[in-house]
Write a protein that holds these residues in place. Structure first.
Motif, short mmCIF file in Angstrom:
data_model
loop_
_atom_site.label_atom_id
_atom_site.label_comp_id
_atom_site.label_asym_id
_atom_site.label_seq_id
_atom_site.Cartn_x
_atom_site.Cartn_y
_atom_site.Cartn_z
N ILE A 94 19.77 -1.60 74.20
CA ILE A 94 19.88 -2.73 73.28
C ILE A 94 20.90 -2.42 72.21
CG2 ILE A 94 18.64 -4.11 71.56
CD1 ILE A 94 16.08 -3.61 73.20
N GLY A 95 21.74 -3.39 71.90
CA GLY A 95 22.75 -3.18 70.87
C GLY A 95 23.20 -4.48 70.25
N MET A 96 24.15 -4.36 69.33
CA MET A 96 24.77 -5.51 68.67
C MET A 96 23.74 -6.40 67.97
SD MET A 96 28.00 -5.14 69.24
CE MET A 96 29.31 -4.69 70.42
N LEU A 97 22.69 -5.80 67.42
CA LEU A 97 21.70 -6.59 66.68
C LEU A 97 22.23 -6.84 65.27
CD1 LEU A 97 18.95 -7.93 66.37
CD2 LEU A 97 17.99 -5.69 65.81
N ILE A 98 22.65 -8.06 65.02
CA ILE A 98 23.24 -8.44 63.73
C ILE A 98 22.70 -9.79 63.31
CG2 ILE A 98 25.37 -8.89 62.45
CD1 ILE A 98 26.87 -7.27 64.58
N VAL A 99 22.29 -9.89 62.05
CA VAL A 99 21.89 -11.16 61.45
C VAL A 99 22.82 -11.42 60.27
CG1 VAL A 99 20.04 -12.42 60.29
CG2 VAL A 99 19.50 -10.83 62.16
N VAL A 100 23.32 -12.63 60.15
CA VAL A 100 24.22 -12.94 59.04
C VAL A 100 23.50 -12.68 57.72
CG1 VAL A 100 25.56 -14.59 60.38
CG2 VAL A 100 23.62 -15.39 59.04
N PRO A 101 24.21 -12.22 56.69
CA PRO A 101 23.56 -11.78 55.45
C PRO A 101 22.60 -12.80 54.85
CG PRO A 101 25.87 -11.18 55.43
CD PRO A 101 25.67 -12.03 56.65
N GLU A 102 22.97 -14.07 54.85
CA GLU A 102 22.14 -15.09 54.18
C GLU A 102 20.83 -15.35 54.90
OE1 GLU A 102 25.25 -15.37 55.05
OE2 GLU A 102 26.38 -15.48 53.18
N ALA A 103 20.71 -14.87 56.16
CA ALA A 103 19.49 -15.12 56.93
C ALA A 103 18.63 -13.88 57.07
CB ALA A 103 19.87 -15.64 58.32
N ARG A 104 19.01 -12.80 56.44
CA ARG A 104 18.24 -11.56 56.58
C ARG A 104 16.96 -11.62 55.75
NH1 ARG A 104 23.60 -7.71 56.06
NH2 ARG A 104 24.53 -8.39 58.06
N GLY A 105 16.01 -10.78 56.16
CA GLY A 105 14.74 -10.72 55.46
C GLY A 105 13.78 -11.81 55.85
N ARG A 106 14.07 -12.54 56.91
CA ARG A 106 13.24 -13.66 57.34
C ARG A 106 12.63 -13.46 58.72
NH1 ARG A 106 14.83 -18.19 54.12
NH2 ARG A 106 16.62 -17.70 52.80
N GLY A 107 12.78 -12.26 59.28
CA GLY A 107 12.22 -11.97 60.58
C GLY A 107 13.10 -12.33 61.76
N VAL A 108 14.36 -12.72 61.48
CA VAL A 108 15.26 -13.11 62.56
C VAL A 108 15.57 -11.91 63.44
CG1 VAL A 108 17.52 -14.09 63.13
CG2 VAL A 108 16.24 -14.95 61.15
N GLY A 109 15.88 -10.77 62.81
CA GLY A 109 16.19 -9.57 63.58
C GLY A 109 15.04 -9.14 64.46
N ARG A 110 13.84 -9.22 63.94
CA ARG A 110 12.67 -8.84 64.72
C ARG A 110 12.51 -9.74 65.95
NH1 ARG A 110 7.41 -6.24 63.44
NH2 ARG A 110 6.00 -6.79 65.16
N LEU A 111 12.69 -11.04 65.76
CA LEU A 111 12.55 -11.97 66.89
C LEU A 111 13.62 -11.71 67.95
CD1 LEU A 111 11.63 -15.36 65.19
CD2 LEU A 111 10.15 -13.86 66.52
N LEU A 112 14.84 -11.45 67.52
CA LEU A 112 15.89 -11.12 68.48
C LEU A 112 15.54 -9.85 69.25
CD1 LEU A 112 19.08 -11.87 66.37
CD2 LEU A 112 18.63 -12.82 68.64
N LEU A 113 15.06 -8.84 68.53
CA LEU A 113 14.71 -7.58 69.17
C LEU A 113 13.54 -7.76 70.14
CD1 LEU A 113 15.19 -4.55 69.43
CD2 LEU A 113 13.74 -4.21 67.42
#
Length: 327
Positions: A94-113
């Motif tokens: 798994i790689g390239m996990l990136i969330v745009v700065p304004e959307a961080r801290g909202r669980g977006v990265g976790r859902l993608l992962l």
């Protein structure tokens, strides 16, 4: 600017709220979907925004190899994050996990992962690996990943030298190179290696002795130099660093960057002997093992009944990783 790396700022994102009802509403509007060719510019903008360089060519490879593993997080029609999951012969990376700065801290990265893990599971993976930037280690640990060793990022310039045993890689070498790579990496990467050779043949080298390829490396041009990897050598090869010296000579001694697993002492010694140094903020190589898979006493090896499987890239033959995104 919706759909660009900066697009979330003008897409109506507000500061994180403490109101759980509002947070739940935002999460329900989030959609994880498969990347399309129209998303490749957004993906490249994401990597450039976090300092990894614009890697559109790499995303083109990912998408051509397995579009279902290329993921985009979207809210109200605006792209806000990306992730790539690459399946390999019962394992995955798994790689390239990136969330745009304004959307961080909202669980977006976790859902993608989570979606990336689910996809690898659907493809039969029992072990998944990744290289985790230090700030993201806690997230990965919460989803079952464990630290394996540091994936050290080496960089510097090398004095080029000519070696009679090192020559440019040719298309006719691919069968032998891919066989050695499979032994080094633990899975078939021919799709990626063949295309890397086609794109930058002058940066791909083999070390040949008595008609046998005992080592190889692949390079690709990046902003400010050359990114090297994979780089592999048979254990009986005494001077695998000759491949790097030959590459430096032919490419004008540019700045060279490569990743080496901390567990490979021979590779570390080879890199340091050439004057390359590792960054202190180098990421962790992390591994997630499915519940029905057993870990052997050797921390580099993972065994799943009835077969014995070595974690991707953990073999002492693997001197440098292929890339932080695909192992």
């Amino acid at each position: 600017t919706c759909g660009s790396a900066a697009g979330a700022a003008s897409a109506g994102w507000r500061p994180i709220t403490a109101n759980p009802k509002e947070q739940t509403s935002e999460m329900s509007a989030l959609h994880i979907r498969t990347m399309t060719p129209d998303d490749l510019d957004f993906a490249a903008a994401c990597t450039e925004a976090v300092g990894w360089g614009a890697q559109r060519g790499e995303f083109e490879l990912f998408h051509a190899h397995d579009p279902q593993g290329c993921l985009v997080a979207e809210r109200e029609g605006c792209s806000i994050g990306i992730c790539v999951a690459t399946p390999y012969d019962g394992q995955g990376f798994i790689g390239m996990l990136i969330v745009v700065p304004e959307a961080r801290g909202r669980g977006v990265g976790r859902l993608l992962l989570e979606r990336a893990i689910d996809y690898l599971d659907e493809r039969g993976a029992r072990v998944a690996g990744l290289d985790a930037v230090l700030a993201a280690v806690p997230l990965y640990e919460r989803l079952g990943f464990r630290r394996q060793c540091r994936s050290l990022r080496f960089g510097g310039t090398i004095a080029g030298r000519r070696h009679s045993s090192v020559r440019p890689m040719a298309a006719a070498d691919l069968d032998a190179v891919c066989a050695l790579d499979r032994a080094a990496f633990g899975a078939d990467r021919r799709f990626f290696l063949a295309r890397r050779l086609a794109r930058a043949p002058a940066l791909c080298k083999v070390l040949e002795r008595d008609g046998r390829i005992d080592g190889y490396l692949f390079g690709r041009p990046v902003e400010g130099g050359v990114s090297v990897g994979p780089w592999a050598a048979r254990p009986e090869l005494e001077q695998p660093a000759r491949l790097l010296e030959a590459l430096a000579l032919e490419s004008g001694e540019p700045r060279i960057g490569l990743g080496i697993l901390e567990s490979n002492e021979a590779a570390l010694e080879a890199a340091r002997s050439l004057g390359l140094t590792a960054r202190r903020d180098s990421p962790w190589r992390m591994t997630r093992v499915w519940e029905d898979t057993c870990v052997s006493p050797d921390t580099r090896a993972l065994s799943s009944r009835p077969e014995h499987t070595v974690a991707l890239g953990a073999s002492p033959l693997a001197y440098a990783i292929g890339s932080p995104a695909k192992g």
